[in-house]
Write a protein that holds these residues in place. Structure first.
Motif, PDB file in Angstrom:
ATOM      1  N   HIS A 101     -27.754  27.232  12.792  1.00 20.04           N
ATOM      2  CA  HIS A 101     -27.342  27.241  11.387  1.00 20.04           C
ATOM      3  C   HIS A 101     -27.350  28.650  10.794  1.00 20.04           C
ATOM      4  CE1 HIS A 101     -26.820  25.537   7.339  1.00 20.04           C
ATOM      5  NE2 HIS A 101     -27.674  26.472   6.941  1.00 20.04           N
ATOM      6  N   PHE A 102     -28.364  29.444  11.154  1.00 20.81           N
ATOM      7  CA  PHE A 102     -28.558  30.746  10.509  1.00 20.81           C
ATOM      8  C   PHE A 102     -28.141  31.944  11.361  1.00 20.81           C
ATOM      9  CE2 PHE A 102     -31.796  28.341   7.956  1.00 20.81           C
ATOM     10  CZ  PHE A 102     -31.268  28.612   6.701  1.00 20.81           C
ATOM     11  N   ILE A 103     -27.528  31.720  12.519  1.00 19.59           N
ATOM     12  CA  ILE A 103     -27.299  32.825  13.448  1.00 19.59           C
ATOM     13  C   ILE A 103     -26.488  33.968  12.844  1.00 19.59           C
ATOM     14  CG2 ILE A 103     -25.229  31.825  14.517  1.00 19.59           C
ATOM     15  CD1 ILE A 103     -28.069  33.787  16.278  1.00 19.59           C
ATOM     16  N   ASP A 104     -25.558  33.666  11.949  1.00 16.38           N
ATOM     17  CA  ASP A 104     -24.782  34.740  11.307  1.00 16.38           C
ATOM     18  C   ASP A 104     -25.691  35.672  10.525  1.00 16.38           C
ATOM     19  OD1 ASP A 104     -21.755  34.307  11.703  1.00 16.38           O
ATOM     20  OD2 ASP A 104     -22.470  32.303  11.225  1.00 16.38           O
ATOM     21  N   ARG A 105     -26.597  35.097   9.755  1.00 13.60           N
ATOM     22  CA  ARG A 105     -27.481  35.895   8.897  1.00 13.60           C
ATOM     23  C   ARG A 105     -28.671  36.436   9.675  1.00 13.60           C
ATOM     24  NH1 ARG A 105     -28.285  31.866   3.868  1.00 13.60           N
ATOM     25  NH2 ARG A 105     -29.500  33.620   3.011  1.00 13.60           N
ATOM     26  N   LEU A 106     -29.114  35.696  10.685  1.00 16.35           N
ATOM     27  CA  LEU A 106     -30.281  36.099  11.477  1.00 16.35           C
ATOM     28  C   LEU A 106     -29.987  37.255  12.414  1.00 16.35           C
ATOM     29  CD1 LEU A 106     -32.070  32.903  12.826  1.00 16.35           C
ATOM     30  CD2 LEU A 106     -33.150  34.794  11.595  1.00 16.35           C
ATOM     31  N   ALA A 107     -28.765  37.273  12.971  1.00 12.55           N
ATOM     32  CA  ALA A 107     -28.501  38.211  14.056  1.00 12.55           C
ATOM     33  C   ALA A 107     -27.120  38.859  14.000  1.00 12.55           C
ATOM     34  CB  ALA A 107     -28.679  37.502  15.399  1.00 12.55           C
ATOM     35  N   ILE A 108     -26.081  38.066  13.869  1.00 11.93           N
ATOM     36  CA  ILE A 108     -24.727  38.611  13.939  1.00 11.93           C
ATOM     37  C   ILE A 108     -24.501  39.699  12.891  1.00 11.93           C
ATOM     38  CG2 ILE A 108     -22.275  38.039  13.648  1.00 11.93           C
ATOM     39  CD1 ILE A 108     -22.884  35.317  14.938  1.00 11.93           C
ATOM     40  N   ALA A 109     -25.086  39.526  11.720  1.00  7.47           N
ATOM     41  CA  ALA A 109     -24.908  40.497  10.631  1.00  7.47           C
ATOM     42  C   ALA A 109     -25.345  41.909  11.012  1.00  7.47           C
ATOM     43  CB  ALA A 109     -25.681  40.039   9.394  1.00  7.47           C
ATOM     44  N   TYR A 110     -26.248  42.032  11.970  1.00  7.46           N
ATOM     45  CA  TYR A 110     -26.773  43.347  12.361  1.00  7.46           C
ATOM     46  C   TYR A 110     -25.942  44.027  13.449  1.00  7.46           C
ATOM     47  CZ  TYR A 110     -30.789  41.431   9.890  1.00  7.46           C
ATOM     48  OH  TYR A 110     -31.599  40.862   8.940  1.00  7.46           O
ATOM     49  N   LYS A 111     -24.924  43.321  13.933  1.00  8.63           N
ATOM     50  CA  LYS A 111     -24.091  43.855  15.017  1.00  8.63           C
ATOM     51  C   LYS A 111     -24.957  44.391  16.177  1.00  8.63           C
ATOM     52  CE  LYS A 111     -20.094  45.041  12.149  1.00  8.63           C
ATOM     53  NZ  LYS A 111     -20.572  44.337  10.925  1.00  8.63           N
ATOM     54  N   PRO A 112     -25.826  43.541  16.682  1.00  8.09           N
ATOM     55  CA  PRO A 112     -26.742  43.986  17.745  1.00  8.09           C
ATOM     56  C   PRO A 112     -26.055  44.072  19.102  1.00  8.09           C
ATOM     57  CG  PRO A 112     -27.037  41.662  17.367  1.00  8.09           C
ATOM     58  CD  PRO A 112     -26.018  42.124  16.357  1.00  8.09           C
ATOM     59  N   ARG A 113     -26.614  44.892  19.964  1.00 10.36           N
ATOM     60  CA  ARG A 113     -26.102  44.944  21.334  1.00 10.36           C
ATOM     61  C   ARG A 113     -26.634  43.774  22.154  1.00 10.36           C
ATOM     62  NH1 ARG A 113     -30.285  49.179  21.928  1.00 10.36           N
ATOM     63  NH2 ARG A 113     -31.633  48.693  23.702  1.00 10.36           N
ATOM     64  N   ALA A 114     -27.765  43.215  21.699  1.00 10.73           N
ATOM     65  CA  ALA A 114     -28.371  42.089  22.414  1.00 10.73           C
ATOM     66  C   ALA A 114     -29.122  41.199  21.432  1.00 10.73           C
ATOM     67  CB  ALA A 114     -29.315  42.588  23.505  1.00 10.73           C
ATOM     68  N   ILE A 115     -29.183  39.923  21.765  1.00  7.72           N
ATOM     69  CA  ILE A 115     -29.913  38.938  20.953  1.00  7.72           C
ATOM     70  C   ILE A 115     -30.796  38.123  21.888  1.00  7.72           C
ATOM     71  CG2 ILE A 115     -29.724  36.910  19.456  1.00  7.72           C
ATOM     72  CD1 ILE A 115     -26.949  37.995  18.599  1.00  7.72           C
ATOM     73  N   VAL A 116     -32.054  37.979  21.521  1.00  8.42           N
ATOM     74  CA  VAL A 116     -33.016  37.206  22.309  1.00  8.42           C
ATOM     75  C   VAL A 116     -33.402  35.964  21.503  1.00  8.42           C
ATOM     76  CG1 VAL A 116     -35.242  37.205  23.488  1.00  8.42           C
ATOM     77  CG2 VAL A 116     -33.907  39.324  23.324  1.00  8.42           C
ATOM     78  N   ILE A 117     -33.369  34.804  22.144  1.00  7.58           N
ATOM     79  CA  ILE A 117     -33.671  33.545  21.452  1.00  7.58           C
ATOM     80  C   ILE A 117     -34.789  32.803  22.177  1.00  7.58           C
ATOM     81  CG2 ILE A 117     -32.757  31.279  20.770  1.00  7.58           C
ATOM     82  CD1 ILE A 117     -29.953  32.635  20.718  1.00  7.58           C
ATOM     83  N   TYR A 118     -35.818  32.432  21.416  1.00  9.83           N
ATOM     84  CA  TYR A 118     -36.865  31.547  21.950  1.00  9.83           C
ATOM     85  C   TYR A 118     -36.922  30.293  21.087  1.00  9.83           C
ATOM     86  CZ  TYR A 118     -41.153  29.321  23.277  1.00  9.83           C
ATOM     87  OH  TYR A 118     -42.058  28.376  23.714  1.00  9.83           O
ATOM     88  N   GLU A 119     -36.399  29.199  21.594  1.00 11.41           N
ATOM     89  CA  GLU A 119     -36.462  27.900  20.912  1.00 11.41           C
ATOM     90  C   GLU A 119     -36.640  26.805  21.951  1.00 11.41           C
ATOM     91  OE1 GLU A 119     -36.930  27.447  17.907  1.00 11.41           O
ATOM     92  OE2 GLU A 119     -36.038  29.111  16.782  1.00 11.41           O
ATOM     93  N   GLY A 120     -36.878  25.597  21.475  1.00  8.42           N
ATOM     94  CA  GLY A 120     -37.082  24.464  22.368  1.00  8.42           C
ATOM     95  C   GLY A 120     -38.506  23.947  22.352  1.00  8.42           C
ATOM     96  N   ASP A 121     -39.420  24.779  21.903  1.00  8.89           N
ATOM     97  CA  ASP A 121     -40.830  24.399  21.862  1.00  8.89           C
ATOM     98  C   ASP A 121     -41.050  23.282  20.840  1.00  8.89           C
ATOM     99  OD1 ASP A 121     -43.617  24.444  22.123  1.00  8.89           O
ATOM    100  OD2 ASP A 121     -43.696  26.611  22.276  1.00  8.89           O
ATOM    101  N   ASN A 122     -40.617  23.524  19.613  1.00  7.91           N
ATOM    102  CA  ASN A 122     -40.752  22.492  18.580  1.00  7.91           C
ATOM    103  C   ASN A 122     -39.740  21.367  18.766  1.00  7.91           C
ATOM    104  OD1 ASN A 122     -42.844  23.826  17.075  1.00  7.91           O
ATOM    105  ND2 ASN A 122     -41.299  25.278  16.414  1.00  7.91           N
ATOM    106  N   ASP A 123     -38.585  21.718  19.312  1.00 10.34           N
ATOM    107  CA  ASP A 123     -37.552  20.704  19.541  1.00 10.34           C
ATOM    108  C   ASP A 123     -38.097  19.571  20.398  1.00 10.34           C
ATOM    109  OD1 ASP A 123     -36.697  23.554  19.479  1.00 10.34           O
ATOM    110  OD2 ASP A 123     -34.704  22.720  19.244  1.00 10.34           O
TER     111      ASP A 123
END
Length: 241
Positions: A101-123
């Motif tokens: 839901h928030f990936i645009d504001r969380l990461a894409i907005a910064y124009k990063p060369r790399a993005i690291v995601i840690y999820e699934g624990d609470n899921d």
């Protein structure tokens, strides 16, 4: 004829009883999964954006986002991963759906060369989201990122084991296999195994790496955690610094 009629009645009774017994469990799990509302983290995302106005992060860095295991690491992350330039964006007890839901504001907005995601624990451990759905949400995240930043590398970390979530470790492991399958053969995607370093020689999760809740890492666990992420990232990202 009477025997057949009796059999039909008995069959209907058995089916009805099973539905009555297990139906509420299935419905509860479905409702629980549907109850994830990303908007509960709107204030957290806005806080990042307000922080950016005061101190704008650099473009071309590495954004690291995820649930509470990342959130608790936010303040020490930049020091632990130096000389890599990272933007800490762990938020609350988030899920893969929240990141989607928030990936645009969380990461894409910064124009990063790399993005690291840690999820699934609470899921898996809190919301009973099926592993297939978690994997599907990750694929949607990848698409959203690469539609706007086609060269950005994406790292996805495995769900970690913990003492408090042993009962759903099989679901976490299935999620990890699915995530590995997604990244296989795609040079822009990398899987980081943060689970194996937290296991003892007997294959069970170590019991001295957590705080009292049995879920979040203590100082020893965080050292292992940070070293694992750094080892995975430094190989591909150090020469961009």
């Amino acid at each position: 004829m009477k025997r057949k009629s009796t059999f039909v009645v008995l069959s209907v009774f058995v089916i009805s009883f099973v539905a009555l017994l297990f139906g509420p469990v299935v419905i509860a799990q479905q409702d629980l999964a549907r109850s994830i509302d990303p908007l509960r983290y709107t204030e957290a995302i806005e806080a990042f954006e307000e922080q950016d106005l005061v101190s704008p992060p650099p473009t071309g860095a590495i954004v690291i986002t995820g649930s509470s295991s990342i959130t608790r690491w936010n303040k020490a992350m930049q020091k632990d991963l130096a000389p890599l330039t990272v933007i800490p964006r762990g938020f609350g007890g988030s899920t893969m759906q929240d990141v989607l839901h928030f990936i645009d504001r969380l990461a894409i907005a910064y124009k990063p060369r790399a993005i690291v995601i840690y999820e699934g624990d609470n899921d898996t451990g809190l919301y009973a989201v099926p592993p297939e759905k978690i994997a599907g949400q990750f694929e949607m995240i990848v698409k959203k990122i690469h539609d706007k930043l086609p060269e950005t590398r994406i790292y996805v970390a495995s769900v970690k084991p913990s003492l408090s979530r042993v009962a759903v470790w099989d679901k976490a492991q299935k999620t990890n296999v699915l995530l590995q399958n997604i990244v296989t053969g795609n040079e822009r995607l990398t899987y980081i195994d943060v689970a194996t370093p937290l296991l003892g020689s007997d294959g069970n999760v170590m019991n001295d790496i957590f705080i009292d809740d049995g879920l979040h890492l203590n100082a020893k666990g965080t050292r292992i955690w940070a070293a694992t992420f750094k080892a995975a990232l430094i190989k591909a990202e150090a020469h961009y610094e």
